[in-house]
Write a protein that holds these residues in place. Structure first.
Motif, short mmCIF file in Angstrom:
data_model
loop_
_atom_site.label_atom_id
_atom_site.label_comp_id
_atom_site.label_asym_id
_atom_site.label_seq_id
_atom_site.Cartn_x
_atom_site.Cartn_y
_atom_site.Cartn_z
N GLU A 218 0.70 -1.21 -0.04
CA GLU A 218 0.18 0.02 -0.12
C GLU A 218 0.80 1.33 -0.01
OE1 GLU A 218 -3.17 -2.45 2.76
OE2 GLU A 218 -1.99 -0.77 3.53
N LEU A 219 2.13 1.07 0.02
CA LEU A 219 3.18 2.23 0.25
C LEU A 219 3.48 2.69 -1.39
CD1 LEU A 219 4.98 1.33 3.49
CD2 LEU A 219 3.30 2.93 3.24
N GLY A 220 3.46 2.02 -2.35
CA GLY A 220 3.80 2.11 -3.58
C GLY A 220 3.28 3.64 -3.96
N THR A 221 4.19 4.03 -5.03
CA THR A 221 3.63 5.25 -5.48
C THR A 221 3.01 5.20 -6.96
OG1 THR A 221 6.16 5.74 -6.45
CG2 THR A 221 5.34 6.50 -4.12
N GLY A 222 2.49 6.21 -7.55
CA GLY A 222 2.12 6.15 -8.79
C GLY A 222 0.65 6.21 -9.09
N ALA A 223 0.05 6.47 -10.36
CA ALA A 223 -1.45 6.39 -10.37
C ALA A 223 -2.14 5.33 -9.92
CB ALA A 223 -1.71 6.82 -11.75
N GLU A 224 -1.52 4.05 -10.33
CA GLU A 224 -2.34 2.60 -10.21
C GLU A 224 -2.71 2.70 -8.83
OE1 GLU A 224 -2.06 -1.84 -11.33
OE2 GLU A 224 -0.38 -0.68 -11.87
N VAL A 225 -1.38 2.64 -7.98
CA VAL A 225 -1.81 2.31 -6.47
C VAL A 225 -2.46 3.22 -5.74
CG1 VAL A 225 -0.55 2.43 -4.17
CG2 VAL A 225 0.63 1.06 -6.19
N GLU A 226 -2.32 4.55 -6.22
CA GLU A 226 -3.39 5.89 -5.78
C GLU A 226 -4.71 5.70 -5.98
OE1 GLU A 226 -1.85 9.53 -6.97
OE2 GLU A 226 0.16 9.06 -5.82
N GLY A 227 -4.76 5.13 -7.19
CA GLY A 227 -6.36 4.74 -7.77
C GLY A 227 -6.96 3.55 -7.04
N VAL A 271 -5.61 -20.25 3.39
CA VAL A 271 -5.62 -18.86 2.95
C VAL A 271 -5.07 -18.69 1.58
CG1 VAL A 271 -4.83 -16.39 3.32
CG2 VAL A 271 -5.36 -17.84 5.11
N ILE A 272 -5.54 -18.24 0.55
CA ILE A 272 -5.32 -18.33 -0.75
C ILE A 272 -5.21 -16.82 -1.17
CG2 ILE A 272 -5.91 -18.73 -3.28
CD1 ILE A 272 -7.45 -21.10 -2.29
N VAL A 273 -3.82 -16.64 -1.77
CA VAL A 273 -3.45 -15.20 -2.15
C VAL A 273 -3.04 -15.22 -3.52
CG1 VAL A 273 -3.09 -14.27 -0.02
CG2 VAL A 273 -1.23 -15.25 -1.58
N ALA A 274 -3.17 -14.40 -4.36
CA ALA A 274 -2.44 -14.14 -5.65
C ALA A 274 -1.27 -13.01 -5.89
CB ALA A 274 -3.66 -13.46 -6.56
N GLU A 275 -0.43 -13.33 -6.42
CA GLU A 275 0.86 -12.79 -6.63
C GLU A 275 0.59 -11.04 -6.85
OE1 GLU A 275 5.36 -12.83 -8.82
OE2 GLU A 275 3.75 -13.86 -9.81
N LYS A 276 -0.38 -10.88 -7.85
CA LYS A 276 -0.42 -9.50 -8.35
C LYS A 276 -1.58 -8.88 -7.89
CE LYS A 276 1.96 -10.57 -12.87
NZ LYS A 276 1.63 -10.48 -14.41
N ASP A 277 -2.04 -9.37 -6.86
CA ASP A 277 -3.45 -8.80 -6.12
C ASP A 277 -2.70 -7.77 -4.99
OD1 ASP A 277 -5.68 -8.17 -4.74
OD2 ASP A 277 -6.05 -10.33 -4.00
N PHE A 278 -3.37 -6.49 -5.11
CA PHE A 278 -3.04 -5.64 -4.40
C PHE A 278 -3.35 -6.05 -2.74
CE2 PHE A 278 -4.44 -1.67 -1.89
CZ PHE A 278 -3.41 -0.81 -2.06
N LEU A 279 -4.20 -6.75 -2.67
CA LEU A 279 -4.65 -7.07 -1.30
C LEU A 279 -3.79 -8.60 -0.62
CD1 LEU A 279 -8.53 -7.17 -1.73
CD2 LEU A 279 -7.02 -5.57 -0.67
#
Length: 336
Positions: A218-227, A271-279
């Protein structure tokens, strides 16, 4: 002439997700519609057909219902009993439905692959019904199953459940917000001692958690993370109780105000997570917290995939692998 939502001032917007207008009208920008159940025939021949489904209204006041899925079974002299999977759909507590095409298709597949009776829950949604409404509705389904199992006096017993449900092998599962609901339902169930129903395990797929303190993803920068943050924070602001922040127990399961995870009573958790998932990192934190609390919990990471890929891209080569992992979890757990 009645005003259309678009002509009214917007007082809240989660981009691409949902708008709320000045008069309280809610416009859900993700609306896939609904599909009917496969059949309403209680005499469905499970030896000849695939998966049958039907809707059962549980509360006329709230509109809460479950869509039951009965898989094809090999019927012998004694009617075959199979595990029950209670499923909570995702959608940020605000969108989607147990009757949406995505979830109807998915529950059909789960019932077929895992040979379980699916109980997909249609719960009340935010912002019209803030949390804990969804938790109340979903936990109420477990209590309904208890009454079914005990054949309580005055209760209408569903014939599919009476014939084929093994109430000693009940699992709860959900994706995204549904994964969040799984945790809350298990917390509530931990305080109960049901004679007729045994909760064997919990499956959280890409669970929707957060906290006041930002973590790595959640600390990344850029429009995608902010969005993404704008959408996620917006969803929490209209789903949590008025005035609550992201450390509320409904949002942060291992936060400063939450019950200790050691109080959670559930034989096994997946618990199942996905590599590219923001969560993703929130799901990993939840897994680590359960592990630290001494719980029997497994973590599965799907590489190269994004949030709820198995629903949005069911033809992905990883989708059947994830389905097998879920099926194996339920079948292996049920033998313990």
């Amino acid at each position: 002439m009645e005003e259309t939502p678009s002509s009214l001032p917007i007082v809240f917007e989660s981009p691409g997700f949902l708008r709320i207008y000045e008069d309280g009208t809610v416009e859900r920008l993700i609306d896939r519609g609904t599909v009917p159940p496969s059949t309403q025939d209680d005499n469905f021949d499970e030896e000849k057909e695939g998966v049958a489904s039907k809707d059962v209204l549980l509360d006329p006041q709230t509109g809460v219902f479950v869509r039951l899925y009965l898989p094809r079974l090999q019927v012998t002299d004694v009617k075959q009993k199979v595990p029950i999977l209670v499923y909570f759909h995702g959608g940020g507590f605000c969108v989607e439905s147990a009757a949406s095409p995505l979830y109807h298709s998915y529950l059909n597949k789960v019932a077929t692959e895992a040979k379980v009776i699916g109980v997909s829950v249609e719960y009340r949604r935010a912002p019209e019904h803030r949390l804990p409404a969804a938790y109340d509705d979903c936990f109420g389904v477990l209590e309904w199953l208890v009454r079914q199992a005990e054949a309580a006096e005055g209760v209408t017993i569903d014939p599919w459940l009476a014939s084929h449900a093994d109430f000693s092998k009940v699992f709860v599962a959900g994706d995204s917000a549904g994964g969040n609901i799984v945790h809350q339902v298990c917390i509530r169930a931990s305080a109960r001692n049901w004679d007729g129903l045994c909760l064997q395990g919990a499956i959280l797929v890409h669970p929707f958690f957060a906290g006041e303190e930002r973590i790595e993803c959640e600390l990344g920068t850029g429009a995608e993370v902010e969005g993404i943050l704008k959408v996620v924070d917006g969803i929490w602001s209209i789903s949590l109780p008025e005035g609550a922040d992201r450390d509320h127990p409904f949002c942060n399961p291992d936060g400063p105000h939450s019950l200790a995870l050691s109080t959670l009573v559930c034989p096994r958790t997946l618990v199942i997570v996905a590599e590219k998932d923001f969560l993703r990192d929130r799901g990993i934190l939840y897994y680590e917290a359960l592990k630290k609390a001494g719980k029997d919990v497994d973590l599965v990471m799907t590489e190269g995939e994004n949030h709820v890929f198995h629903l949005l891209n069911p033809k992905s080569e990883n989708a059947p692998l994830m389905m097998k992992r879920i099926s194996d979890f339920m079948n292996s757990s049920s033998d313990h």
